[in-house]
Write an enzyme that holds these catalytic residues in place. Structure first.
Site, PDB file in Angstrom:
ATOM      1  N   GLY A 102       0.821  -1.207   0.000  1.00  0.00           N
ATOM      2  CA  GLY A 102       0.000   0.000   0.000  1.00  0.00           C
ATOM      3  C   GLY A 102       0.854   1.255   0.000  1.00  0.00           C
ATOM      4  N   GLY A 104       1.609   2.755  -2.649  1.00  0.00           N
ATOM      5  CA  GLY A 104       1.224   3.562  -3.810  1.00  0.00           C
ATOM      6  C   GLY A 104       1.959   3.187  -5.079  1.00  0.00           C
ATOM      7  CB  SER A 105       3.190  -0.027  -6.476  1.00  0.00           C
ATOM      8  OG  SER A 105       1.996  -0.736  -6.333  1.00  0.00           O
ATOM      9  CB  ALA A 108       5.168   4.989  -7.569  1.00  0.00           C
ATOM     10  CG  ASP A 149      -2.089   7.731  -4.417  1.00  0.00           C
ATOM     11  OD1 ASP A 149      -2.610   8.711  -4.998  1.00  0.00           O
ATOM     12  OD2 ASP A 149      -2.606   6.610  -4.392  1.00  0.00           O
TER      13      ASP A 149
HETATM   14  O1  PMV Z   1      -5.079   2.559   0.165  1.00  0.00           O
HETATM   15  P1  PMV Z   1      -4.221   3.720  -0.124  1.00  0.00           P
HETATM   16  O2  PMV Z   1      -2.919   3.663   0.571  1.00  0.00           O
HETATM   17  O3  PMV Z   1      -4.094   3.994  -1.567  1.00  0.00           O
HETATM   18  O4  PMV Z   1      -4.951   4.994   0.524  1.00  0.00           O
HETATM   19  C1  PMV Z   1      -6.271   5.329   0.252  1.00  0.00           C
HETATM   20  C2  PMV Z   1      -6.631   6.617   0.895  1.00  0.00           C
HETATM   21  C3  PMV Z   1      -8.064   7.049   0.694  1.00  0.00           C
HETATM   22  O5  PMV Z   1      -8.221   8.315   1.327  1.00  0.00           O
HETATM   23  C4  PMV Z   1      -9.018   6.073   1.354  1.00  0.00           C
HETATM   24  C5  PMV Z   1      -8.435   7.162  -0.772  1.00  0.00           C
HETATM   25  C6  PMV Z   1      -7.796   8.330  -1.486  1.00  0.00           C
HETATM   26  O6  PMV Z   1      -7.598   8.223  -2.693  1.00  0.00           O
HETATM   27  O7  PMV Z   1      -7.492   9.358  -0.861  1.00  0.00           O
END
Ligand code: PMV
Length: 315
Positions: A102, A104-105, A108, A149
């Site tokens: 998690g 953010g691959s 990225a 991300d």
């Molecule tokens: O699951 P991740 O690490 O991509 O995080 C998601 C975060 C959220 O707020 C739930 C969704 C978003 O795109 O902001």
């Protein structure tokens, strides 16, 4: 004009404000020093070949217009389409971190590919243009998401962020005393975001009030981060975790690791990202002790540093 370019982009960790950020509230995110590498190479002819061995893609031949592509190349293809790339190309990706964490691959990779294409064509996008194209590409593939991300992958550092890049604010912070624990379970962000959306439809007032409280926590934590008041930020992380638990996006495994970190004396601990699995984060002046406690509770400790540099061309 360049014939070959290698870029790298950092992974990310959400610090505070997940889910609420999808509904217009701010969040805090930091870039981590495990990176995604993308190499773009112009080749003769018009063929496009994609290699992403980390996700089982070997010499995939992409034909423009082909809609039915394997999961592992969807973000690369969306980036190629949105850029409007023409001509022969070979794209290779290699990650220093597992796509399971998690970190953010997908984001990225998307940023990395677009940066390669802009360098190869000498389009020389600025960060905002890069963000907008990357955000469109991500929405084309997964339909939902704030883009936090992508901002971390592009700008790096530690950022205050509002959905769609309405606000991207680099913060002045020292390295965060973070410990990261992976639950061993891959979270499905899209499913969790949709679940929260349904919950909000059913109980709009309750969920909106929850998000309002998260916004206050984020705003306070932003000041705490810039002042290096880790104890205060830790307390705010604990408060944020309570809201996430009420939103029912935490899990037994996350709870176990978070509790272990707190019981071992962490200033604060919470899930990071969509929830349901992936990683938890803890703030602490005793990284060894907290790491041990997380490992004992069944977590896998991942060594990363916060505030890593954003996307860059590698020489
Ligand atoms: O699951 P991740 O690490 O991509 O995080 C998601 C975060 C959220 O707020 C739930 C969704 C978003 O795109 O902001």
């Amino acid at each position: 004009m360049r014939e070959r370019v290698k870029v790298s982009t950092p992974g990310k960790l959400m610090l505070l404000g997940e889910h609420a950020v999808v509904y217009g509230r701010p969040c805090l995110v930091t870039a981590v020093d495990q990176r995604m590498k993308v190499i773009g190479e112009k080749v003769r002819g018009s063929g496009i070949t994609i290699n992403a061995p980390d996700v089982g893609i070997h010499n995939f031949e992409y034909k423009p217009g082909d809609e039915d592509v394997p999961k592992g190349v969807r973000f690369v293809v969306a980036a190629l389409k949105n850029f409007g790339w023409q001509g022969g190309l070979k794209i290779t990706t290699a990650s220093e971190f597992s796509s399971e964490f998690g970190f953010g691959s997908s984001s990225a990779v998307t940023v990395g590919v677009l940066k390669c294409l802009s360098e190869l064509s000498e389009a020389k996008f600025d960060n905002k243009r890069l963000f907008d194209l990357a955000y469109k590409s991500v929405l084309d593939v997964q339909g939902v998401g704030s883009g936090f991300d992508l901002a971390a992958a592009i700008w790096g550092g530690t950022l205050g962020f509002v959905t769609g890049g309405k606000k991207i604010e680099p913060l002045k912070t020292k390295k965060l005393p973070l410990v990261v624990g992976y639950t061993g379970i891959k979270a499905d962000t899209t499913t969790l975001v949709k679940m929260v959306s349904q919950k909000r439809e059913g109980s709009r007032k309750i969920v909106e009030e929850m998000f309002d409280r998260v916004e206050l926590l984020v705003n306070e934590a932003k000041v705490g981060l810039e002042e290096g008041n880790w104890e205060q930020v830790g307390g705010l992380m604990n408060e944020n975790q309570k809201e996430l638990e009420m939103l029912e996006v935490s899990s037994i495994e996350l709870f176990r690791l978070i509790t272990a970190a707190r019981e071992a004396g962490a200033w604060g601990a919470k899930l990071s990202g969509a929830g349901g699995g992936d990683c938890m984060i803890a703030l602490t002046d005793n990284p060894k002790g907290i790491s041990k406690a997380i490992a004992k509770a069944g977590g896998i400790v991942i060594n990363v540093s916060s505030g890593a540099e954003g996307v860059r061309v590698e020489r």
